[in-house]
Design a protein around this motif. Structure first.
Motif, PDB file in Angstrom:
ATOM      1  N   ARG A 268      39.388  29.107  17.898  1.00  0.00           N
ATOM      2  CA  ARG A 268      39.525  27.833  18.612  1.00  0.00           C
ATOM      3  C   ARG A 268      38.624  26.779  17.976  1.00  0.00           C
ATOM      4  O   ARG A 268      37.433  27.019  17.732  1.00  0.00           O
ATOM      5  N   GLU A 269      39.177  25.604  17.737  1.00  0.00           N
ATOM      6  CA  GLU A 269      38.403  24.505  17.167  1.00  0.00           C
ATOM      7  C   GLU A 269      38.315  23.350  18.159  1.00  0.00           C
ATOM      8  O   GLU A 269      39.230  23.117  18.949  1.00  0.00           O
ATOM      9  N   SER A 270      37.184  22.662  18.119  1.00  0.00           N
ATOM     10  CA  SER A 270      37.048  21.410  18.862  1.00  0.00           C
ATOM     11  C   SER A 270      36.122  20.498  18.074  1.00  0.00           C
ATOM     12  O   SER A 270      35.185  20.960  17.412  1.00  0.00           O
ATOM     13  N   PHE A 271      36.429  19.224  18.092  1.00  0.00           N
ATOM     14  CA  PHE A 271      35.662  18.230  17.346  1.00  0.00           C
ATOM     15  C   PHE A 271      35.541  18.612  15.869  1.00  0.00           C
ATOM     16  O   PHE A 271      34.505  18.449  15.240  1.00  0.00           O
ATOM     17  N   GLY A 272      36.630  19.188  15.342  1.00  0.00           N
ATOM     18  CA  GLY A 272      36.723  19.426  13.914  1.00  0.00           C
ATOM     19  C   GLY A 272      36.048  20.687  13.398  1.00  0.00           C
ATOM     20  O   GLY A 272      35.931  20.863  12.181  1.00  0.00           O
ATOM     21  N   LYS A 273      35.620  21.615  14.281  1.00  0.00           N
ATOM     22  CA  LYS A 273      34.998  22.853  13.791  1.00  0.00           C
ATOM     23  C   LYS A 273      35.191  23.971  14.809  1.00  0.00           C
ATOM     24  O   LYS A 273      35.421  23.702  15.997  1.00  0.00           O
ATOM     25  N   PRO A 274      35.095  25.234  14.341  1.00  0.00           N
ATOM     26  CA  PRO A 274      35.214  26.360  15.274  1.00  0.00           C
ATOM     27  C   PRO A 274      34.161  26.237  16.369  1.00  0.00           C
ATOM     28  O   PRO A 274      33.020  25.833  16.107  1.00  0.00           O
ATOM     29  N   ILE A 275      34.537  26.604  17.590  1.00  0.00           N
ATOM     30  CA  ILE A 275      33.625  26.330  18.702  1.00  0.00           C
ATOM     31  C   ILE A 275      32.343  27.156  18.646  1.00  0.00           C
ATOM     32  O   ILE A 275      31.348  26.776  19.265  1.00  0.00           O
ATOM     33  N   TRP A 276      32.340  28.267  17.873  1.00  0.00           N
ATOM     34  CA  TRP A 276      31.096  29.035  17.797  1.00  0.00           C
ATOM     35  C   TRP A 276      29.995  28.227  17.117  1.00  0.00           C
ATOM     36  O   TRP A 276      28.792  28.517  17.320  1.00  0.00           O
ATOM     37  N   GLN A 277      30.393  27.225  16.317  1.00  0.00           N
ATOM     38  CA  GLN A 277      29.400  26.399  15.627  1.00  0.00           C
ATOM     39  C   GLN A 277      28.749  25.372  16.551  1.00  0.00           C
ATOM     40  O   GLN A 277      27.739  24.776  16.194  1.00  0.00           O
ATOM     41  N   HIS A 278      29.319  25.172  17.730  1.00  0.00           N
ATOM     42  CA  HIS A 278      28.645  24.346  18.731  1.00  0.00           C
ATOM     43  C   HIS A 278      27.514  25.168  19.334  1.00  0.00           C
ATOM     44  O   HIS A 278      27.698  26.328  19.727  1.00  0.00           O
ATOM     45  N   GLN A 279      26.329  24.592  19.398  1.00  0.00           N
ATOM     46  CA  GLN A 279      25.157  25.373  19.786  1.00  0.00           C
ATOM     47  C   GLN A 279      25.296  26.046  21.144  1.00  0.00           C
ATOM     48  O   GLN A 279      24.866  27.185  21.327  1.00  0.00           O
ATOM     49  N   SER A 280      25.915  25.360  22.090  1.00  0.00           N
ATOM     50  CA  SER A 280      26.033  25.936  23.436  1.00  0.00           C
ATOM     51  C   SER A 280      26.857  27.218  23.418  1.00  0.00           C
ATOM     52  O   SER A 280      26.508  28.206  24.079  1.00  0.00           O
ATOM     53  N   VAL A 281      27.937  27.234  22.650  1.00  0.00           N
ATOM     54  CA  VAL A 281      28.781  28.431  22.560  1.00  0.00           C
ATOM     55  C   VAL A 281      28.073  29.506  21.737  1.00  0.00           C
ATOM     56  O   VAL A 281      28.057  30.687  22.091  1.00  0.00           O
ATOM     57  N   GLY A 282      27.491  29.101  20.620  1.00  0.00           N
ATOM     58  CA  GLY A 282      26.773  30.059  19.786  1.00  0.00           C
ATOM     59  C   GLY A 282      25.646  30.745  20.533  1.00  0.00           C
ATOM     60  O   GLY A 282      25.413  31.953  20.379  1.00  0.00           O
ATOM     61  N   ASN A 283      24.944  29.992  21.371  1.00  0.00           N
ATOM     62  CA  ASN A 283      23.862  30.584  22.161  1.00  0.00           C
ATOM     63  C   ASN A 283      24.389  31.614  23.153  1.00  0.00           C
ATOM     64  O   ASN A 283      23.767  32.656  23.372  1.00  0.00           O
ATOM     65  N   HIS A 284      25.530  31.307  23.761  1.00  0.00           N
ATOM     66  CA  HIS A 284      26.150  32.285  24.668  1.00  0.00           C
ATOM     67  C   HIS A 284      26.445  33.587  23.921  1.00  0.00           C
ATOM     68  O   HIS A 284      26.142  34.683  24.406  1.00  0.00           O
ATOM     69  N   LEU A 285      27.049  33.473  22.755  1.00  0.00           N
ATOM     70  CA  LEU A 285      27.403  34.666  21.980  1.00  0.00           C
ATOM     71  C   LEU A 285      26.159  35.470  21.610  1.00  0.00           C
ATOM     72  O   LEU A 285      26.145  36.705  21.708  1.00  0.00           O
ATOM     73  N   ALA A 286      25.124  34.781  21.195  1.00  0.00           N
ATOM     74  CA  ALA A 286      23.883  35.464  20.814  1.00  0.00           C
ATOM     75  C   ALA A 286      23.272  36.208  21.996  1.00  0.00           C
ATOM     76  O   ALA A 286      22.846  37.365  21.872  1.00  0.00           O
ATOM     77  N   ASP A 287      23.250  35.556  23.157  1.00  0.00           N
ATOM     78  CA  ASP A 287      22.676  36.195  24.346  1.00  0.00           C
ATOM     79  C   ASP A 287      23.526  37.368  24.811  1.00  0.00           C
ATOM     80  O   ASP A 287      22.998  38.413  25.223  1.00  0.00           O
ATOM     81  N   MET A 288      24.852  37.205  24.760  1.00  0.00           N
ATOM     82  CA  MET A 288      25.748  38.288  25.174  1.00  0.00           C
ATOM     83  C   MET A 288      25.530  39.539  24.328  1.00  0.00           C
ATOM     84  O   MET A 288      25.378  40.648  24.848  1.00  0.00           O
ATOM     85  N   ALA A 289      25.489  39.357  23.025  1.00  0.00           N
ATOM     86  CA  ALA A 289      25.324  40.497  22.115  1.00  0.00           C
ATOM     87  C   ALA A 289      23.960  41.149  22.278  1.00  0.00           C
ATOM     88  O   ALA A 289      23.829  42.385  22.255  1.00  0.00           O
ATOM     89  N   THR A 290      22.932  40.337  22.460  1.00  0.00           N
ATOM     90  CA  THR A 290      21.568  40.872  22.601  1.00  0.00           C
ATOM     91  C   THR A 290      21.429  41.684  23.885  1.00  0.00           C
ATOM     92  O   THR A 290      20.877  42.794  23.876  1.00  0.00           O
TER      93      THR A 290
END
Length: 385
Positions: A268-290
């Motif tokens: 999924r992309e928003s504002f021209g880049k994959p949403i994982w590159q948005h810090q808020s989403v990336g932080n969620h992923l990092a916390d979930m995995a940890t």
């Protein structure tokens, strides 16, 4: 996985492939239809999954608790209900192996190992919840039989199990109360009623029922072991593997939510880049995995402790508590990452969010679990007076 033999690692790999090939493609349809997974259960029987807790000479594929934990996580990753279909069966298997008479083991374990005979446990009562010592179901001795009266609720697989490990009071006047509690190994018959299936938020497909016993007679040989009054301690030992299993179901749900989120966040992309590159989403992923990795290490620690033969109630309780709370947090974060699609029944994320709460309240609520952990901590670290 570290700690597994080559044979155990192969078993886990086969289950992982089975889940990807057979379970995940049909889980959404089965869940939404509240359909019992008959075909999947038959495949699990053929694969020997119902005998993983049963050693020789009654079973052929007995594995360590670490392997059993990994198998449970894989099944729950595909569909949590499928892992639930074998949970109580495994606890009863362990109870029989540890405490059953030779006659009881020979009568039940070979058929349980193949899945021909399915087993469940009946603990919770309508007015008692997690307070097992307050149970009211009684078994009165009459000659060479027990006469059972009372009721149970939230009994998984109640309609499809041919053997029930029933927790009841054989001496209602005992002080303390736990000394009057025993386990009876009962099979359905006159006076044994499955009154209704309970409607549920999640955990679909596998039935959870109310049971009623009305002058239900069972032979005296149904008593687990040789003596009355040991049922509470026996069940506490059984619940150690039960709580490890519930923790693994939570791990499986959390892992599925994370894997779906990682895939979606790259597609999924928003504002021209994959949403994982948005810090808020990336932080969620990092916390979930940890958090999931921390939960997995707690589960493995509990499984190793269980395999050692030592008491594992503290470790199993910690694993169940942390893994279940983590699964709930991860499932909610997965909804956040998926946005509107996370709320859609066309995606699996909403199912994870409905399934996760079961592990918080099942096998002893987390509020009770914290009390158990505190008591065991004090017991193991008691100060000298």
């Amino acid at each position: 996985m570290d700690g597994l033999t080559d044979e155990e690692a192969a078993i886990v790999a086969v289950l992982r492939e089975f889940v990807d090939r057979e379970v995940r493609p049909v889980a959404r349809e089965l869940d939404h239809g509240n359909t019992y997974p008959e075909a999947l259960i038959e495949q699990l029987k053929e694969m020997g999954v119902f005998g993983l807790a049963i050693p020789e000479p009654w079973g052929e594929s007995h594995v360590s608790a670490q392997c059993y934990a990994a198998v449970t996580e894989e099944l729950a990753r595909g569909w949590m209900s499928l892992a639930g279909a074998m949970g109580g069966h495994t606890v009863v298997s362990k109870l029989l192996v540890a405490f059953g008479t030779r006659e009881q083991k020979d009568a039940y374990l070979p058929r349980m190992a193949t899945g021909e005979l399915r087993a469940t446990m009946a603990l919770t009562e309508p007015g008692g919840g997690s307070d097992l010592q307050a149970l009211r179901t009684t078994a009165r001795r009459e000659g060479d039989a027990y006469v059972v009266n009372g009721s149970k609720t939230w009994i998984t697989n109640a309609r499809r199990s041919g053997l029930v490990a029933l927790l009841c009071k054989t001496d209602p006047g005992a002080v303390p109360a736990h000394r009057g509690i025993s386990i009876l190994l009962v099979e359905p018959g006159p006076g044994f009623h499955v009154s209704r299936d309970l409607p549920k938020l999640g955990y679909k497909g596998v039935e959870s029922c109310e049971l009623a016993f009305d002058d239900f007679r069972v032979p005296a040989t149904a008593l687990l072991g040789a003596e009355e009054g040991h049922g509470f301690a026996q069940m506490m030992r059984g619940l150690e593997i039960g709580r490890i299993q519930v923790a693994c179901r939570a791990l499986g749900v959390g892992r599925a939510a994370l894997e779906d989120s990682l895939r979606y966040a790259q597609e999924r992309e928003s504002f021209g880049k994959p949403i994982w590159q948005h810090q808020s989403v990336g932080n969620h992923l990092a916390d979930m995995a940890t958090k999931l990795e921390a939960a997995r290490q707690l589960v493995l620690h509990a499984a190793r402790r269980y395999d050692s033969g030592e008491r594992a109630d503290l470790e199993a309780g910690m694993a169940k508590l942390f893994a279940s709370e983590t699964a709930m947090e991860v499932a909610l974060d997965a909804v956040r990452i998926h946005g509107g699609y996370g709320y859609s029944t066309e995606f699996d994320v909403e199912r994870y969010f409905r399934d996760a709460p079961l592990m918080i309240v099942g096998e002893g609520t987390n509020e009770i679990q914290r009390s158990v952990i505190a008591k065991q901590l004090v017991k193991r670290h008691r100060i000298s007076s």
